[in-house]
Design an enzyme around this catalytic site. Sequence first.
Site, PDB file in Angstrom:
ATOM      1  N   HIS A   1       1.020  -1.044   0.221  1.00 46.84           N
ATOM      2  CA  HIS A   1      -0.068   0.109   0.113  1.00 46.84           C
ATOM      3  C   HIS A   1       0.830   1.546  -0.018  1.00 46.84           C
ATOM      4  O   HIS A   1       1.957   1.029   0.579  1.00 46.84           O
ATOM      5  CB  HIS A   1      -0.553   0.080   1.054  1.00 46.84           C
ATOM      6  CG  HIS A   1      -2.101   0.863   1.116  1.00 46.84           C
ATOM      7  ND1 HIS A   1      -1.831   2.883   0.957  1.00 46.84           N
ATOM      8  CD2 HIS A   1      -3.220   0.708   0.591  1.00 46.84           C
ATOM      9  CE1 HIS A   1      -3.023   2.510   1.291  1.00 46.84           C
ATOM     10  NE2 HIS A   1      -3.652   1.495   0.681  1.00 46.84           N
TER      11      HIS A   1
ATOM     12  N   ASP B   1      -7.599  -5.070  -0.409  1.00 46.33           N
ATOM     13  CA  ASP B   1      -8.728  -5.321  -1.307  1.00 46.33           C
ATOM     14  C   ASP B   1      -7.921  -6.913  -1.116  1.00 46.33           C
ATOM     15  O   ASP B   1      -8.444  -8.049  -2.207  1.00 46.33           O
ATOM     16  CB  ASP B   1      -8.140  -4.860  -2.950  1.00 46.33           C
ATOM     17  CG  ASP B   1      -8.783  -3.589  -2.636  1.00 46.33           C
ATOM     18  OD1 ASP B   1      -9.706  -3.697  -2.814  1.00 46.33           O
ATOM     19  OD2 ASP B   1      -7.727  -2.829  -3.610  1.00 46.33           O
TER      20      ASP B   1
END
Length: 439
Positions: free
Chosen positions: A304, A361
């Site tokens: 991320h 996700d």
Amino acid sequence: MPEPVKIIIEGKTYELPVIVGSEDEKAIDISNLRKKTGYITLDPGFNNTGSCISSITFLDGENGILRYRGVPIEELAENSTFVETAYLLINGELPTKKQLNRFSVLLNDNSLVHEDMQIFYQNFPRASHPMGILSSMVNALKSFYPELQENEEEINITVTRLLSKVRTMAALSYKISRGHKVVYPRPDLSYAANFLNMMFDTPVRPYMIDEDIVKALNVFWILHADHEQNCSTSAVRLVGSARVNLYAAISSGICALWGPLHGGANQAVIEMLSEIKADGKDLARVIEKAKDRKNPFRLMGFGHSVYKTYDPRAKILKKECDKILSKSYIDDPLLDLAKQLEVFALKDDYFIEHNLYPNIDFYSGILLRAIGIPTNMFSVMFAIGRMPGWIAQWRESIHDPRWKLNRPRQIYMGLPKRKYIPIDERQEGSSEASETESV
Ligand code: CMC
């Protein structure tokens, strides 16, 4: 007030003010840098650049903290609903019973989609991606609802209309893509239950509302509701800075979210896990491929831009997946595979050194599959969830006294000034066409 920062440029010292956020985050205010010094800063990807001062979401990527208007994401996921969280994000405070009631009534009142819009849905090619359809149709809302957005009352109506209709539009596109009869929203159902009913109710098989699934969907949407200045939100703010209407700004956010590095990652994770399963679950090979710099493959659902630890949203979703899958007795082999892959990756030196942990996700696709959402609708589900965040950020930006048309600069490193060569004088394969004239 903290001491200003001093920078020395070509022997001259300049002072730049320091801004300190509520959680002690520090920024050097460079808004007058170019005017004062002639210099700009260069920050591809804007990872070191604050684009605004915001009071909506606090995110600490080093410590895995996420709060909406000060309320921790864990408490919202546990206790709130998506509608209540949307109210919090958009209006800044948790609603009273009366306010929540009024908000829910407004959402219900605005849930229908203009019948003429169905003509457009029916004419998209069958294989169209739902994100392309959703971004076009959200943009088209301006043509169907051209009312002005000049005062707070008009803005409130536009905002509620969008929040409500986007759910109807998403379900509508699914039904039409399957050639099924459209199901209209029901005023007796909650936001999430209504969506599930519009998606899955059929004349031959009425949809049975399951409160655990409704809760799981609420959690999913709450976790996606805002994430400060991410790619799609920045798109909404940037496009919105040109003072376009709300629908156009949100439509640009949907387009940005579509990308596999952003909201499209939940679909990409399921595709990746399915491939790994089909290839014999060789996890060691997958990890090696993800580490190979020459190979563009990345472990989807890992890493991320901001979190350098476990994404707090992924922790909550992982638990939610376990709960829903065990309750519904669905045995999804991809959940076990995802867990094995996580263990494998988190033990690997490369992943440890690069601070690569599962992001939201990684588990969200598995939860959506358990709810019955088709894979190509995953990023649409993300978009519905992100709607309150986009709206809140757009609204904050239009009221910001520091508002400016967004217009970054660049460092030009191309050819110097040169002559235009008429087409008849240009020679194939010759460097003549790029001959330069010194400036
Ligand atoms: N698999 C393998 N290596 C990775 C991965 C990954 N998923 N993510 C980052 N790296 C490596 C990258 O190759 C680089 O290595 P090196 O420094 O040796 O060149 C290093 O880690 C830093 O990568 P980066 O691209 O500079 O990191 P970033 O913080 O800009 O990238 C990211 C963030 C999300 C684009 C990236 O981690 C990625 O592509 N992840 C997979 C896609 C994904 O899951 N996206 C969903 C993000 S969460 C949803 C949302 O909030 O939008």
